[in-house]
Design a protein around this motif. Structure first.
Motif, short mmCIF file in Angstrom:
data_model
loop_
_atom_site.label_atom_id
_atom_site.label_comp_id
_atom_site.label_asym_id
_atom_site.label_seq_id
_atom_site.Cartn_x
_atom_site.Cartn_y
_atom_site.Cartn_z
N GLU A 91 0.83 -1.21 0.00
CA GLU A 91 0.00 0.00 0.00
C GLU A 91 0.86 1.26 0.00
O GLU A 91 0.53 2.25 -0.65
N GLU A 92 1.98 1.23 0.71
CA GLU A 92 2.91 2.37 0.71
C GLU A 92 3.52 2.57 -0.67
O GLU A 92 3.68 3.72 -1.13
N ASP A 93 3.87 1.46 -1.32
CA ASP A 93 4.43 1.55 -2.67
C ASP A 93 3.42 2.16 -3.64
O ASP A 93 3.77 3.04 -4.44
N ILE A 94 2.19 1.71 -3.58
CA ILE A 94 1.15 2.23 -4.47
C ILE A 94 0.91 3.70 -4.20
O ILE A 94 0.79 4.51 -5.13
N VAL B 209 -2.05 0.09 -10.76
CA VAL B 209 -0.69 0.31 -10.25
C VAL B 209 -0.12 -0.96 -9.64
O VAL B 209 1.06 -1.30 -9.84
N GLU B 210 -0.96 -1.72 -8.94
CA GLU B 210 -0.47 -2.96 -8.32
C GLU B 210 0.00 -3.95 -9.38
O GLU B 210 1.05 -4.57 -9.23
N SER C 62 6.84 -5.00 -12.83
CA SER C 62 8.11 -4.26 -12.74
C SER C 62 9.01 -4.83 -11.64
O SER C 62 9.91 -4.15 -11.16
N LYS C 63 8.72 -6.07 -11.23
CA LYS C 63 9.51 -6.78 -10.21
C LYS C 63 9.55 -6.00 -8.90
O LYS C 63 10.57 -5.97 -8.20
N CYS C 64 8.41 -5.34 -8.60
CA CYS C 64 8.23 -4.65 -7.32
C CYS C 64 9.24 -3.53 -7.08
O CYS C 64 9.67 -3.30 -5.94
N SER C 65 9.61 -2.85 -8.14
CA SER C 65 10.49 -1.69 -8.04
C SER C 65 9.67 -0.43 -8.31
O SER C 65 9.02 -0.32 -9.36
N ARG C 66 9.70 0.51 -7.38
CA ARG C 66 8.94 1.75 -7.58
C ARG C 66 9.42 2.50 -8.81
O ARG C 66 8.61 2.98 -9.61
N GLU C 67 10.73 2.61 -8.96
CA GLU C 67 11.26 3.39 -10.08
C GLU C 67 10.96 2.73 -11.42
O GLU C 67 10.64 3.40 -12.40
#
Length: 309
Positions: free
Chosen positions: A32-35, A58-59, A65-70
């Motif tokens: 949730e923080e990442d999203i 977004v999830e 994206s292999k759970c990378s924010r960038e």
């Protein structure tokens, strides 16, 4: 097992969703923080801020994206940009969806198998009509992108396995491929959505196969090309994919390709699905508002001439 948060044509179970999250080491609170972080970034971008977006989308992009924010930010930006540069593949859906007598699938069939296979969605593509005059680049790309929009909202997978049946493909079909449109399509699907492609199975190979592969090689990533496997017949496919995950056309237990066509046609014409897909036409960037210089990368480079003698 209860099916939740999914769409009738892209079902998955709670257990499958939890297993996929486990493979990526995803924890609910951190997710949730990442999203939140990605959405905050999105709304600060002048070329994106007025475009629609939601947490489910977004999830999925975060997982791809292999759970990378960038990486997710870059992929989302690319997704919206490439769609804005391909109106002939995105905006044309409005007309066909609003005209009930228009056939969505005419010369070819496609199907995404209803059961996940080890967390992967198997998709089948086959040209039904051997007459190349019926071939339409726009139809294939438009329909596949529409189904992809539904997947980005409702499906939950580790990645894909593709089955490409060449049984009815002729030289005439290859000569009608539009290189500019296929490049735009690949930019949206491969670089924008970017679902990992674990395997590609090419069925009923023939003398044209090498020319078709030469064409594809110009557009797809080398890693993807290395995952292509060739089969002279349907039986050989069973070594890799069980009958439980294949359409009846290939001796499987899933609906036939014709049944999938009827299912998709009915579902895409349902008010809630049709309206959502039309809303997705707004999933585009405003490139006039993009900060800095912008280079139309989708047209960079040249296409090699195929030798079909």
């Amino acid at each position: 097992m209860n099916i939740t948060e999914s769409h009738p044509i892209y079902p998955y179970t709670d257990e499958e969703k939890m297993q996929i999250r486990k493979e990526f080491g995803i924890k609910d609170n951190i997710l949730e923080e990442d999203i939140d972080s990605i959405l905050e970034w999105f709304y600060k971008q002048p070329h994106l801020a007025k475009a629609p977006i939601n947490r489910e989308f977004v999830e999925r992009m975060f997982i791809f994206s292999k759970c990378s924010r960038e990486r997710t930010k870059k992929k989302v930006d690319h997704f919206y940009r490439c769609r804005s540069l391909a109106p002939e593949l995105i905006q044309t859906r409005k007309k066909v969806l609003l005209e009930p007598d228009t056939e969505l699938w005419t010369f070819y069939r496609q199907a995404a198998i209803l059961k996940l296979f080890n967390g992967k969605r198997i998709s089948v593509f086959k040209i039904n009509d051997p007459d190349p005059s019926s071939f339409s680049n726009e139809e294939v790309y438009r329909n596949t992108i529409m189904l992809g929009d539904l997947r980005l909202q409702f499906d939950y997978v580790l990645g894909d396995i593709w089955i490409l049946d060449l049984k009815n493909v002729t030289l005439g079909h290859l000569l009608r491929v539009n290189a500019t449109l296929i490049q735009k399509f690949v930019n949206i699907v491969q670089d924008g959505i970017g679902i990992k492609l674990f395997e590609v199975h090419v069925l009923n190979t023939n003398s044209l196969t090498q020319h078709l592969m030469a064409l594809f090689k110009q557009f797809i990533k080398p890693k993807t090309f290395e995952r292509i496997m060739f089969h002279d017949n349907d039986v050989d496919l069973l070594k890799y994919i069980p009958k439980t995950h294949l359409p009846k056309d290939y001796g499987g237990e899933q609906p036939s390709l014709e049944e999938f066509k009827d299912m998709y046609t009915k579902e895409l014409r349902e008010d809630i699905t049709r309206n959502y897909l039309i809303e997705c036409c707004e999933h585009i960037s405003n490139e006039a508002m993009r900060p800095g210089d912008f280079k139309e990368e989708y047209l960079v480079g040249s296409f090699k001439k195929l030798d079909l003698d």
